[in-house]
Design a protein around this motif. Structure first.
Motif, PDB file in Angstrom:
ATOM      1  N   ASP A  75      -1.638  -3.678  -1.077  1.00  0.00           N
ATOM      2  CA  ASP A  75      -0.388  -3.551  -0.833  1.00  0.00           C
ATOM      3  C   ASP A  75      -0.052  -1.863  -2.019  1.00  0.00           C
ATOM      4  O   ASP A  75       0.623  -1.157  -0.967  1.00  0.00           O
ATOM      5  CB  ASP A  75       0.958  -4.043  -0.815  1.00  0.00           C
ATOM      6  CG  ASP A  75       0.750  -4.756   0.345  1.00  0.00           C
ATOM      7  OD1 ASP A  75       0.681  -5.077   1.782  1.00  0.00           O
ATOM      8  OD2 ASP A  75      -0.086  -6.389  -0.125  1.00  0.00           O
ATOM      9  N   VAL A  76      -0.644  -2.086  -2.867  1.00  0.00           N
ATOM     10  CA  VAL A  76      -0.101  -1.362  -3.757  1.00  0.00           C
ATOM     11  C   VAL A  76      -1.282  -1.012  -4.844  1.00  0.00           C
ATOM     12  O   VAL A  76      -2.365  -1.688  -4.964  1.00  0.00           O
ATOM     13  CB  VAL A  76       0.781  -1.596  -5.196  1.00  0.00           C
ATOM     14  CG1 VAL A  76       1.325  -0.892  -6.594  1.00  0.00           C
ATOM     15  CG2 VAL A  76       2.150  -2.668  -5.031  1.00  0.00           C
ATOM     16  N   ILE A  77      -1.915   0.245  -5.403  1.00  0.00           N
ATOM     17  CA  ILE A  77      -2.980   0.672  -5.274  1.00  0.00           C
ATOM     18  C   ILE A  77      -2.250   1.496  -7.091  1.00  0.00           C
ATOM     19  O   ILE A  77      -1.845   2.316  -7.006  1.00  0.00           O
ATOM     20  CB  ILE A  77      -3.409   1.914  -4.833  1.00  0.00           C
ATOM     21  CG1 ILE A  77      -4.366   0.724  -3.851  1.00  0.00           C
ATOM     22  CG2 ILE A  77      -4.815   1.763  -5.405  1.00  0.00           C
ATOM     23  CD1 ILE A  77      -4.893   1.386  -2.622  1.00  0.00           C
ATOM     24  N   VAL A  78      -2.602   0.970  -8.320  1.00  0.00           N
ATOM     25  CA  VAL A  78      -2.402   2.039  -9.316  1.00  0.00           C
ATOM     26  C   VAL A  78      -4.239   2.248 -10.358  1.00  0.00           C
ATOM     27  O   VAL A  78      -5.059   1.283 -10.750  1.00  0.00           O
ATOM     28  CB  VAL A  78      -1.299   1.028 -10.449  1.00  0.00           C
ATOM     29  CG1 VAL A  78      -1.318   1.621 -11.973  1.00  0.00           C
ATOM     30  CG2 VAL A  78       0.037   0.242  -9.589  1.00  0.00           C
ATOM     31  N   SER A  79      -3.752   3.512 -10.247  1.00  0.00           N
ATOM     32  CA  SER A  79      -4.854   3.903 -10.819  1.00  0.00           C
ATOM     33  C   SER A  79      -4.835   3.846 -12.178  1.00  0.00           C
ATOM     34  O   SER A  79      -3.652   5.092 -12.410  1.00  0.00           O
ATOM     35  CB  SER A  79      -5.854   5.332  -9.702  1.00  0.00           C
ATOM     36  OG  SER A  79      -5.692   4.718  -7.923  1.00  0.00           O
ATOM     37  N   VAL A  80      -5.923   3.833 -12.974  1.00  0.00           N
ATOM     38  CA  VAL A  80      -5.305   3.953 -14.106  1.00  0.00           C
ATOM     39  C   VAL A  80      -6.644   4.581 -15.112  1.00  0.00           C
ATOM     40  O   VAL A  80      -7.974   4.590 -15.201  1.00  0.00           O
ATOM     41  CB  VAL A  80      -5.270   1.934 -15.413  1.00  0.00           C
ATOM     42  CG1 VAL A  80      -4.858   3.145 -17.008  1.00  0.00           C
ATOM     43  CG2 VAL A  80      -4.406   1.925 -14.542  1.00  0.00           C
ATOM     44  N   SER A  81      -5.876   6.526 -14.908  1.00  0.00           N
ATOM     45  CA  SER A  81      -6.987   7.244 -15.186  1.00  0.00           C
ATOM     46  C   SER A  81      -7.147   7.448 -16.866  1.00  0.00           C
ATOM     47  O   SER A  81      -6.216   8.617 -17.843  1.00  0.00           O
ATOM     48  CB  SER A  81      -7.786   8.250 -14.785  1.00  0.00           C
ATOM     49  OG  SER A  81      -8.523   8.879 -15.136  1.00  0.00           O
ATOM     50  N   PRO A  82      -8.215   7.438 -17.583  1.00  0.00           N
ATOM     51  CA  PRO A  82      -8.257   8.409 -18.886  1.00  0.00           C
ATOM     52  C   PRO A  82      -8.283  10.043 -18.800  1.00  0.00           C
ATOM     53  O   PRO A  82      -8.930  10.143 -17.675  1.00  0.00           O
ATOM     54  CB  PRO A  82      -9.427   8.104 -19.961  1.00  0.00           C
ATOM     55  CG  PRO A  82     -10.282   7.573 -19.513  1.00  0.00           C
ATOM     56  CD  PRO A  82      -9.180   7.147 -17.874  1.00  0.00           C
ATOM     57  N   ILE A 112      -8.095   3.072   6.104  1.00  0.00           N
ATOM     58  CA  ILE A 112      -7.603   1.351   5.946  1.00  0.00           C
ATOM     59  C   ILE A 112      -5.967   1.113   6.042  1.00  0.00           C
ATOM     60  O   ILE A 112      -5.338   2.529   6.892  1.00  0.00           O
ATOM     61  CB  ILE A 112      -7.212   1.996   4.040  1.00  0.00           C
ATOM     62  CG1 ILE A 112      -6.156   2.906   3.882  1.00  0.00           C
ATOM     63  CG2 ILE A 112      -9.016   1.832   3.397  1.00  0.00           C
ATOM     64  CD1 ILE A 112      -6.552   2.908   2.472  1.00  0.00           C
ATOM     65  N   SER A 113      -5.778   0.012   6.532  1.00  0.00           N
ATOM     66  CA  SER A 113      -4.589  -0.232   6.875  1.00  0.00           C
ATOM     67  C   SER A 113      -3.031   0.404   5.978  1.00  0.00           C
ATOM     68  O   SER A 113      -3.377   1.083   5.310  1.00  0.00           O
ATOM     69  CB  SER A 113      -3.852  -2.109   6.425  1.00  0.00           C
ATOM     70  OG  SER A 113      -4.181  -1.956   4.923  1.00  0.00           O
ATOM     71  N   SER A 114      -2.297   0.838   7.049  1.00  0.00           N
ATOM     72  CA  SER A 114      -1.270   2.014   6.717  1.00  0.00           C
ATOM     73  C   SER A 114       0.266   1.367   5.623  1.00  0.00           C
ATOM     74  O   SER A 114      -0.389   0.112   5.265  1.00  0.00           O
ATOM     75  CB  SER A 114      -0.568   2.321   7.871  1.00  0.00           C
ATOM     76  OG  SER A 114       0.212   1.303   8.264  1.00  0.00           O
ATOM     77  N   GLY A 115       0.649   1.872   5.414  1.00  0.00           N
ATOM     78  CA  GLY A 115       2.156   1.601   4.162  1.00  0.00           C
ATOM     79  C   GLY A 115       1.523   0.917   2.868  1.00  0.00           C
ATOM     80  O   GLY A 115       2.618   0.977   2.391  1.00  0.00           O
ATOM     81  N   LYS A 116       0.655   1.622   2.432  1.00  0.00           N
ATOM     82  CA  LYS A 116       0.052   1.677   0.940  1.00  0.00           C
ATOM     83  C   LYS A 116       1.022   1.634   0.160  1.00  0.00           C
ATOM     84  O   LYS A 116       1.258   3.537   0.550  1.00  0.00           O
ATOM     85  CB  LYS A 116      -1.841   1.606   0.525  1.00  0.00           C
ATOM     86  CG  LYS A 116      -2.183   0.765   1.853  1.00  0.00           C
ATOM     87  CD  LYS A 116      -3.353   0.788   1.662  1.00  0.00           C
ATOM     88  CE  LYS A 116      -4.352  -0.053   2.363  1.00  0.00           C
ATOM     89  NZ  LYS A 116      -4.091  -1.328   2.590  1.00  0.00           N
ATOM     90  N   LYS A 117       1.122   1.492  -1.529  1.00  0.00           N
ATOM     91  CA  LYS A 117       2.026   2.570  -2.245  1.00  0.00           C
ATOM     92  C   LYS A 117       0.447   2.745  -3.563  1.00  0.00           C
ATOM     93  O   LYS A 117       0.545   2.008  -3.818  1.00  0.00           O
ATOM     94  CB  LYS A 117       3.233   2.398  -2.840  1.00  0.00           C
ATOM     95  CG  LYS A 117       3.762   1.969  -1.395  1.00  0.00           C
ATOM     96  CD  LYS A 117       5.497   1.805  -1.677  1.00  0.00           C
ATOM     97  CE  LYS A 117       6.471   1.407  -0.861  1.00  0.00           C
ATOM     98  NZ  LYS A 117       7.019   2.191   0.145  1.00  0.00           N
ATOM     99  N   GLY A 118       1.363   4.409  -4.052  1.00  0.00           N
ATOM    100  CA  GLY A 118      -0.456   4.646  -5.282  1.00  0.00           C
ATOM    101  C   GLY A 118       0.615   4.555  -5.841  1.00  0.00           C
ATOM    102  O   GLY A 118       1.391   5.617  -5.630  1.00  0.00           O
TER     103      GLY A 118
END
Length: 179
Positions: A75-82, A112-118
């Motif tokens: 439901d939530v995606i957190v990308s942690v990038s250097p 992909i399914s909708s409603g995701k928060k990034g």
């Protein structure tokens, strides 16, 4: 609710991984958390054949599909990038390139399914925020083409080693409260 935390660095034990771990721990009381490292997956570079523009499927069958299953279930995606030369690392860029079948700029396209928060977290070794902003823009651009709503970001400068993360931990914790 599920949260996917992505260590976009090929380094599994460095500052980026440390930050991803803090995020995972902070979200664990509100989400079912899955943390992944881009380096744990095996996939090839996009060949630019554009077959996916008419089939909504890549001609290559590799771990990109596994990662996208994780995106789909979160439901939530957190990308942690250097920062790698003022942008996302090559492995993460190669993954993004391979997501063209899911890109909303052509029909048909996979979804992909909708409603995701990034959410995006960028870190760099130098003191200026410009590189972090560019990384965040790259991630948010990617999210947009997958129809993931960009809901927040933070840039962390002057972090070279995992030991540099501890003095900044409270900033990360505060950011996580908004996720």
């Amino acid at each position: 609710m599920k949260a996917l935390i992505i260590n976009c660095s090929p380094v599994k034990t460095g500052a980026t991984a440390t930050i991803a771990g803090i995020v995972s721990a902070e979200l664990a009381d509100r989400y079912e958390v899955k943390e992944i490292c881009i380096d744990d997956y095996s996939f090839s570079f996009c060949k630019g054949c554009r077959t996916c523009h008419t089939t909504a499927k890549c001609v290559m069958d590799d771990d990109v599909n596994k990662i996208m299953q994780e995106f789909d279930s979160a439901d939530v995606i957190v990308s942690v990038s250097p920062s790698y030369w003022a942008d996302i690392p090559g492995e993460y860029k190669a993954f993004i390139d391979r997501c063209t079948p899911w890109c909303n700029t052509h029909e048909p396209h996979a979804k992909i399914s909708s409603g995701k928060k990034g959410y995006s977290i960028a870190l760099r070794t130098g003191p200026g925020m410009h590189e972090c902003e560019k990384i965040i823009q790259s991630i948010e651009h990617f999210y947009g083409h997958l129809e993931i709503e960009s809901c927040g970001s933070i840039g962390l400068c002057s972090i070279e080693y995992k030991e540099d993360v501890e003095p900044r931990k409270q900033e990360i914790v505060e950011f996580c409260k908004g996720i």
